[in-house]
Design an enzyme around this catalytic site. Structure first.
Site, PDB file in Angstrom:
ATOM      1  N   GLU A 117       0.850  -1.197   0.000  1.00 57.38           N
ATOM      2  CA  GLU A 117       0.000   0.000   0.000  1.00 57.38           C
ATOM      3  C   GLU A 117       0.881   1.240   0.000  1.00 57.38           C
ATOM      4  O   GLU A 117       2.038   1.174   0.412  1.00 57.38           O
ATOM      5  CB  GLU A 117      -0.890  -0.002   1.252  1.00 57.38           C
ATOM      6  CG  GLU A 117      -0.098   0.301   2.518  1.00 57.38           C
ATOM      7  CD  GLU A 117      -0.717  -0.247   3.792  1.00 57.38           C
ATOM      8  OE1 GLU A 117      -0.961  -1.460   3.846  1.00 57.38           O
ATOM      9  OE2 GLU A 117      -0.929   0.543   4.713  1.00 57.38           O
ATOM     10  N   LYS A 119       2.853   4.549   0.965  1.00 59.12           N
ATOM     11  CA  LYS A 119       3.336   5.138   2.212  1.00 59.12           C
ATOM     12  C   LYS A 119       3.005   6.617   2.169  1.00 59.12           C
ATOM     13  O   LYS A 119       3.575   7.363   1.375  1.00 59.12           O
ATOM     14  CB  LYS A 119       4.842   4.925   2.349  1.00 59.12           C
ATOM     15  CG  LYS A 119       5.395   5.465   3.665  1.00 59.12           C
ATOM     16  CD  LYS A 119       6.827   5.002   3.874  1.00 59.12           C
ATOM     17  CE  LYS A 119       7.341   5.368   5.249  1.00 59.12           C
ATOM     18  NZ  LYS A 119       7.359   6.797   5.520  1.00 59.12           N
ATOM     19  N   ASP A 121       2.802  10.456   3.013  1.00 57.75           N
ATOM     20  CA  ASP A 121       3.766  11.383   3.604  1.00 57.75           C
ATOM     21  C   ASP A 121       3.030  12.416   4.457  1.00 57.75           C
ATOM     22  O   ASP A 121       2.756  13.528   4.014  1.00 57.75           O
ATOM     23  CB  ASP A 121       4.557  12.066   2.474  1.00 57.75           C
ATOM     24  CG  ASP A 121       5.836  12.669   2.998  1.00 57.75           C
ATOM     25  OD1 ASP A 121       6.150  12.471   4.194  1.00 57.75           O
ATOM     26  OD2 ASP A 121       6.532  13.343   2.214  1.00 57.75           O
ATOM     27  N   GLU A 175      -2.525   7.845   9.031  1.00 54.49           N
ATOM     28  CA  GLU A 175      -1.757   9.039   8.681  1.00 54.49           C
ATOM     29  C   GLU A 175      -2.678  10.227   8.422  1.00 54.49           C
ATOM     30  O   GLU A 175      -3.647  10.108   7.674  1.00 54.49           O
ATOM     31  CB  GLU A 175      -0.955   8.716   7.407  1.00 54.49           C
ATOM     32  CG  GLU A 175       0.250   9.591   7.205  1.00 54.49           C
ATOM     33  CD  GLU A 175       1.486   9.079   7.956  1.00 54.49           C
ATOM     34  OE1 GLU A 175       1.360   8.136   8.782  1.00 54.49           O
ATOM     35  OE2 GLU A 175       2.566   9.646   7.724  1.00 54.49           O
ATOM     36  N   TYR A 227      -4.386   2.634   8.499  1.00 49.59           N
ATOM     37  CA  TYR A 227      -3.600   1.533   7.956  1.00 49.59           C
ATOM     38  C   TYR A 227      -3.057   0.576   9.015  1.00 49.59           C
ATOM     39  O   TYR A 227      -2.330  -0.359   8.700  1.00 49.59           O
ATOM     40  CB  TYR A 227      -2.444   2.050   7.093  1.00 49.59           C
ATOM     41  CG  TYR A 227      -1.551   3.059   7.782  1.00 49.59           C
ATOM     42  CD1 TYR A 227      -0.793   2.716   8.882  1.00 49.59           C
ATOM     43  CD2 TYR A 227      -1.463   4.361   7.304  1.00 49.59           C
ATOM     44  CE1 TYR A 227       0.013   3.638   9.510  1.00 49.59           C
ATOM     45  CE2 TYR A 227      -0.654   5.295   7.928  1.00 49.59           C
ATOM     46  CZ  TYR A 227       0.081   4.928   9.036  1.00 49.59           C
ATOM     47  OH  TYR A 227       0.872   5.846   9.663  1.00 49.59           O
ATOM     48  N   LYS A 291       3.600  -5.434   4.071  1.00 39.82           N
ATOM     49  CA  LYS A 291       3.371  -6.041   5.387  1.00 39.82           C
ATOM     50  C   LYS A 291       3.025  -7.510   5.206  1.00 39.82           C
ATOM     51  O   LYS A 291       2.282  -7.853   4.279  1.00 39.82           O
ATOM     52  CB  LYS A 291       2.192  -5.349   6.093  1.00 39.82           C
ATOM     53  CG  LYS A 291       2.435  -3.871   6.366  1.00 39.82           C
ATOM     54  CD  LYS A 291       1.193  -3.150   6.877  1.00 39.82           C
ATOM     55  CE  LYS A 291       1.498  -1.666   7.016  1.00 39.82           C
ATOM     56  NZ  LYS A 291       0.295  -0.843   7.191  1.00 39.82           N
ATOM     57  N   LYS A 315      11.097   2.664  -0.414  1.00 42.93           N
ATOM     58  CA  LYS A 315      11.047   4.099  -0.691  1.00 42.93           C
ATOM     59  C   LYS A 315      11.216   4.387  -2.188  1.00 42.93           C
ATOM     60  O   LYS A 315      11.874   3.628  -2.909  1.00 42.93           O
ATOM     61  CB  LYS A 315      12.176   4.827   0.077  1.00 42.93           C
ATOM     62  CG  LYS A 315      12.134   4.648   1.583  1.00 42.93           C
ATOM     63  CD  LYS A 315      10.908   5.234   2.232  1.00 42.93           C
ATOM     64  CE  LYS A 315      11.010   6.711   2.461  1.00 42.93           C
ATOM     65  NZ  LYS A 315      11.777   7.101   3.622  1.00 42.93           N
ATOM     66  N   CYS A 420      41.798  18.966  15.356  1.00 43.35           N
ATOM     67  CA  CYS A 420      40.418  19.339  15.637  1.00 43.35           C
ATOM     68  C   CYS A 420      40.264  20.854  15.506  1.00 43.35           C
ATOM     69  O   CYS A 420      40.995  21.603  16.144  1.00 43.35           O
ATOM     70  CB  CYS A 420      40.047  18.887  17.048  1.00 43.35           C
ATOM     71  SG  CYS A 420      38.437  19.509  17.572  1.00 43.35           S
ATOM     72  N   CYS A 423      39.422  22.347  19.222  1.00 46.39           N
ATOM     73  CA  CYS A 423      40.303  22.375  20.399  1.00 46.39           C
ATOM     74  C   CYS A 423      41.768  22.204  20.029  1.00 46.39           C
ATOM     75  O   CYS A 423      42.642  22.267  20.881  1.00 46.39           O
ATOM     76  CB  CYS A 423      39.889  21.309  21.416  1.00 46.39           C
ATOM     77  SG  CYS A 423      40.241  19.620  20.898  1.00 46.39           S
ATOM     78  N   CYS A 438      38.581  13.678  16.842  1.00 44.40           N
ATOM     79  CA  CYS A 438      39.355  14.526  17.737  1.00 44.40           C
ATOM     80  C   CYS A 438      39.729  13.695  18.953  1.00 44.40           C
ATOM     81  O   CYS A 438      38.909  12.966  19.500  1.00 44.40           O
ATOM     82  CB  CYS A 438      38.488  15.711  18.135  1.00 44.40           C
ATOM     83  SG  CYS A 438      39.028  16.513  19.641  1.00 44.40           S
ATOM     84  N   CYS A 444      37.677  18.894  24.790  1.00 45.14           N
ATOM     85  CA  CYS A 444      37.240  19.521  23.533  1.00 45.14           C
ATOM     86  C   CYS A 444      35.861  20.154  23.742  1.00 45.14           C
ATOM     87  O   CYS A 444      34.900  19.460  24.062  1.00 45.14           O
ATOM     88  CB  CYS A 444      37.180  18.481  22.419  1.00 45.14           C
ATOM     89  SG  CYS A 444      36.500  19.159  20.891  1.00 45.14           S
TER      90      CYS A 444
HETATM   91  S1  IVH Z   1       2.577   0.983   9.065  1.00 44.69           S
HETATM   92  C1  IVH Z   1       4.054  -0.994  12.883  1.00 44.69           C
HETATM   93  N1  IVH Z   1       1.620   1.936   6.811  1.00 44.69           N
HETATM   94  O1  IVH Z   1       5.490   5.814   7.965  1.00 44.69           O
HETATM   95  C2  IVH Z   1       3.978  -0.330  11.546  1.00 44.69           C
HETATM   96  N2  IVH Z   1       2.990   3.358   8.117  1.00 44.69           N
HETATM   97  O2  IVH Z   1       8.324   5.456   8.349  1.00 44.69           O
HETATM   98  C3  IVH Z   1       3.303   0.978  11.596  1.00 44.69           C
HETATM   99  N3  IVH Z   1       3.263   5.607   7.196  1.00 44.69           N
HETATM  100  O3  IVH Z   1       5.415   6.006  11.459  1.00 44.69           O
HETATM  101  C4  IVH Z   1       3.387   1.764  10.383  1.00 44.69           C
HETATM  102  N4  IVH Z   1       1.994   5.320   5.417  1.00 44.69           N
HETATM  103  O4  IVH Z   1       3.699   7.400  10.107  1.00 44.69           O
HETATM  104  C5  IVH Z   1       2.379   2.179   7.876  1.00 44.69           C
HETATM  105  N5  IVH Z   1       0.671   2.677   4.838  1.00 44.69           N
HETATM  106  C6  IVH Z   1       1.412   2.904   5.895  1.00 44.69           C
HETATM  107  C7  IVH Z   1       2.010   4.156   6.100  1.00 44.69           C
HETATM  108  C8  IVH Z   1       2.814   4.333   7.230  1.00 44.69           C
HETATM  109  C9  IVH Z   1       2.750   6.181   6.090  1.00 44.69           C
HETATM  110  C10 IVH Z   1       4.176   6.281   8.131  1.00 44.69           C
HETATM  111  C11 IVH Z   1       3.876   6.102   9.602  1.00 44.69           C
HETATM  112  C12 IVH Z   1       5.113   5.512  10.181  1.00 44.69           C
HETATM  113  C13 IVH Z   1       6.147   5.926   9.189  1.00 44.69           C
HETATM  114  C14 IVH Z   1       7.369   5.028   9.236  1.00 44.69           C
END
Ligand code: IVH
Length: 699
Positions: A117, A119, A121, A175, A227, A291, A315, A420, A423, A438, A444
């Site tokens: 799914e 991610k 932002d 989110e 999610y 997952k 990513k 350094c 210092c 250093c 320092c």
């Molecule tokens: S699952 C135990 N699913 O990404 C797992 N996180 O980099 C819980 N996030 O802290 C996270 N989209 O804020 C999950 N589809 C998604 C997500 C997601 C965004 C964020 C979330 C998490 C962060 C980690």
């Protein structure tokens, strides 16, 4: 400067500094350098000194940290909010799956399904429903403790106030984000009303959720995707996919691009499809989350210190931009590391203005990796060069490449300092270490001040009102030289000739608040205390392990003393702790037994009392407090899972059999360890008996 100019300049500075403060303290994403920040603050103070009658009610010189932070009550999450490990290429994904199969002892051809799914932002939020009614909304914070933003969350239309669920407790996690269209409209409105526009939708969402006045949040178009979940009084389903669908039927928005995948090829194909569609989604995403689908497997896989073993974020490649490298500065960190920082002509990368980037170390500048092999085809980086900058998510910007066609004939290679810059002590590189350090230690000033900044940081002592800037200022004025001094500030500057409340930027109330905040931290969890010491290689996860293993600071210090020769029983005990390797153990022992460091820790211990670590309540388990050794082949689980299970039951798992071993679990092919156990008369059982003992099978 006329009075008119002064007034409008003070207004501008108030806005700029408030935004910078927020970015630094509340969103942890500083947008301007410390030097720029200090220069703006000084300019503000200078104008105020000339035109005292124009000093504003919201004057930046009266403010410490971000006011928004102080206003929300803290919430301890019923279950920790975890983050995700990252993967950047297909090989990382292959390793993710292989690791899961190893951990679960699953054959390569055994079916293993995942969900994939987007991610999102934004920022994560945990919603607690009791008997179907929303009772609390909390931000992630440090994962353990977040901020109570319930009133604000109630204004978000994607978040139902009531759900059709008879469940006693249901914590829904997801989110909070802002769509591109809403973000653009908000920024237009910000500009029209003379406010600073937000840098990107994520910042806008974060800033909007963390408003003191819920009416402001209500006016901001925030959205929410569910999610995940936290505490549950009954399971939602047996698979991740079905659980998400269930959240959908309960009235939450769930992402329509969530897909069940049965192979790695499937996962990667879905990743590419989402990547292709990325620009049309209407909101920012920075990758795809995978997952494990079966929830019983998720439970068996469990968590590392801050991330689940059963999920990973794949990513998207980072955005990049070209700009000019104006200078290379060297910063000295708390462990003495000399870090080169690129000062750049500001450039926008992925929606954020970047003017600083890390250059890692001297090899990186010279065009070599840590093993001496060429990177960038061996191109070095010089001041004046045209360089390519990239940002991957929230991490510090980096320099990726250099365009030699722009290089001037008179440019010279960068000379990395051998002493350094802070210092003057020799800065040396140990064999196998990419970093020059250093050797000044506690003498320092940079190391001392960085150590204290780390000491007060969020995951360490987290003292409200005492951030990096305040630590630096106190250090420069000789108010504090080491962590212990923080705890005598009230004694020394609460009354008398020089008082904190009379310092610039402080007042009666803020000074009092700080003293109280400091006193509140005199009792601190042992794991935080250890992490706060800033010992090289001893991070948050390791501090937790050490705290649980030793229980008290006295036990740990005494073990370090007994292990000071880096051999013998105490040393072995340290190495036997799961998750503690030789490099970390060496660093721990040498630091704790180094006389000046130890004296400084002893002074600190006169001020604070680390609370003995709480062990998970497993006192009724058959193996609690026992030391186990696994040997031979296990058939139903991997060694890693066996170890994790044993530790969850309160046992210690050692790598070798000794007099201290209580029980040996021997599978087929157990060799010398089983023989040694027999010789020492230690009880030995097989895997079936172990499963029963651990409660994995009923007898
Ligand atoms: S699952 C135990 N699913 O990404 C797992 N996180 O980099 C819980 N996030 O802290 C996270 N989209 O804020 C999950 N589809 C998604 C997500 C997601 C965004 C964020 C979330 C998490 C962060 C980690």
């Amino acid at each position: 400067m006329s009075a008119n100019d002064a007034a409008s300049e003070l207004a501008r500075l108030a806005t700029v500094l408030a935004t910078a403060n927020r970015a630094y303290h509340t969103e942890d994403t500083p947008e301007i350098s410390d030097a720029e920040y200090d220069a703006l603050k000084q300019r503000n103070a200078a104008i105020e000194a000339r035109f005292p009658e124009l000093k504003r009610d919201d004057s930046p010189s009266e403010q410490v940290g971000a006011p928004v932070l102080d206003a929300f009550a803290k919430v301890t999450h019923a279950q920790r909010m975890m983050s995700l490990a990252n993967a950047f290429d297909d090989a990382d994904i292959a390793e993710f799956e292989a690791g899961i199969r190893r951990f679960l002892a699953l054959d390569d051809d055994a079916p293993l399904a995942f969900t994939a799914e987007p991610k999102i932002d934004g920022l994560s939020l945990s919603l607690r429903y009791e008997k179907g009614v929303l009772v609390q909304a909390a931000t992630r914070g440090d994962g353990t403790t977040g901020e109570n933003v319930t009133a604000n969350a109630r204004t978000i239309s994607d978040i139902p106030e009531r759900i059709e669920s008879e469940k006693e407790i249901l914590e829904v996690r997801g989110e909070v984000y802002m769509s591109h269209a809403d973000f653009a409209a908000l920024n237009t409105a910000q500009e029209t009303s003379g406010n600073k526009p937000f840098a990107n939708p994520r910042n806008a969402a974060a800033g909007s959720l963390r408003q003191l006045d819920p009416a402001v949040t209500k006016a901001r178009p925030l959205r929410f995707f569910a999610y995940a979940w936290g505490e549950l009084s009954a399971p939602l389903a047996t698979t991740q996919y079905d659980a998400i669908q269930r959240l959908g039927t309960l009235g939450f928005e769930v992402n329509p691009l969530t897909k069940r995948c049965t192979s790695q090829d499937d996962l990667v194909a879905h990743y590419r499809a989402i990547e292709t569609d990325r620009a049309n989604l209407g909101y920012d995403i920075d990758g795809v989350v995978y997952k494990v689908d079966a929830l019983d497997l998720q439970r068996r896989l469990g968590f590392r210190s801050t991330t689940p073993r059963w999920a990973i974020a794949h990513k998207f490649p980072a955005e990049t931009a070209w700009t000019t490298l104006e200078a290379i500065d060297i910063q000295v960190g708390r462990t003495g590391a000399l870090s080169p920082v690129a000062r750049l002509t500001p450039v926008t990368v992925g929606g954020v203005v970047v003017s600083n980037a890390t250059l890692h170390n001297e090899d990186y500048i010279e065009g070599r990796d840590s093993k001496g092999a060429p990177i960038r085809e061996g191109r070095d980086i010089r001041v004046g060069d045209r360089v390519q900058v990239y940002r991957a998510g929230d991490v510090i910007p980096k320099i990726k490449d250099v365009d030699l066609s722009y290089r001037k004939a008179d440019s010279v290679p960068f000379k990395f300092p051998q002493v350094c810059p802070e210092c003057g002590s020799a800065a040396i590189r140990e064999e196998g270490d990419a970093v020059r350090r250093c050797t000044g230690g506690l003498i320092c000033p940079a190391q001392a001040v960085e150590k204290m900044k780390h000491f007060v940081s969020r995951a360490a002592f987290d003292i409200e009102g005492l951030g990096a800037k305040q630590v630096e200022a106190f250090y420069l004025d000789d108010w504090i030289a080491e962590p212990a001094d923080i705890f005598t500030l009230r004694e020394r500057y609460g009354t008398g000739l020089r008082q904190l409340k009379n310092r610039e930027g402080w007042g009666e109330k803020s000074a009092d608040n700080l003293f109280t905040a400091i006193d509140e931290k005199r009792d601190i969890a042992l794991s935080r205390f250890l992490f706060a010491l800033g010992i090289r290689h001893v991070g948050e996860g390791a501090s937790g392990l050490l705290a649980t293993h030793f229980g008290t600071i006295e036990a740990l210090l005494s073990a370090a003393d007994r292990a000071s020769a880096l051999e013998g029983e105490a040393w072995e005990e340290l190495l036997n702790i799961d998750g503690v390797g030789e490099v970390m153990a060496r660093s721990l022992v040498t630091t704790l037994t180094q006389p000046a460091e130890r004296a400084s820790i002893d002074r600190l211990l006169e001020q604070v009392a680390p609370a003995p670590a709480e062990k998970p309540d497993v006192s009724d388990s058959a193996v609690a407090g026992k030391t186990l050794v696994f040997t031979g082949t296990l058939e139903t689980m991997s060694r890693a899972e066996a170890k994790a299970t044993a530790e969850a039951l309160g046992a210690k798992v050692a790598g070798s059999v000794s007099k201290k071993t209580d029980l040996v679990i021997a599978g087929p092919g157990a060799g010398s360890k089983a023989a040694k156990a027999e010789a020492l008369g230690i009880e030995t059982i097989d895997e079936d008996a172990w499963r029963q003992l651990a409660g994995l099978d009923s007898p």
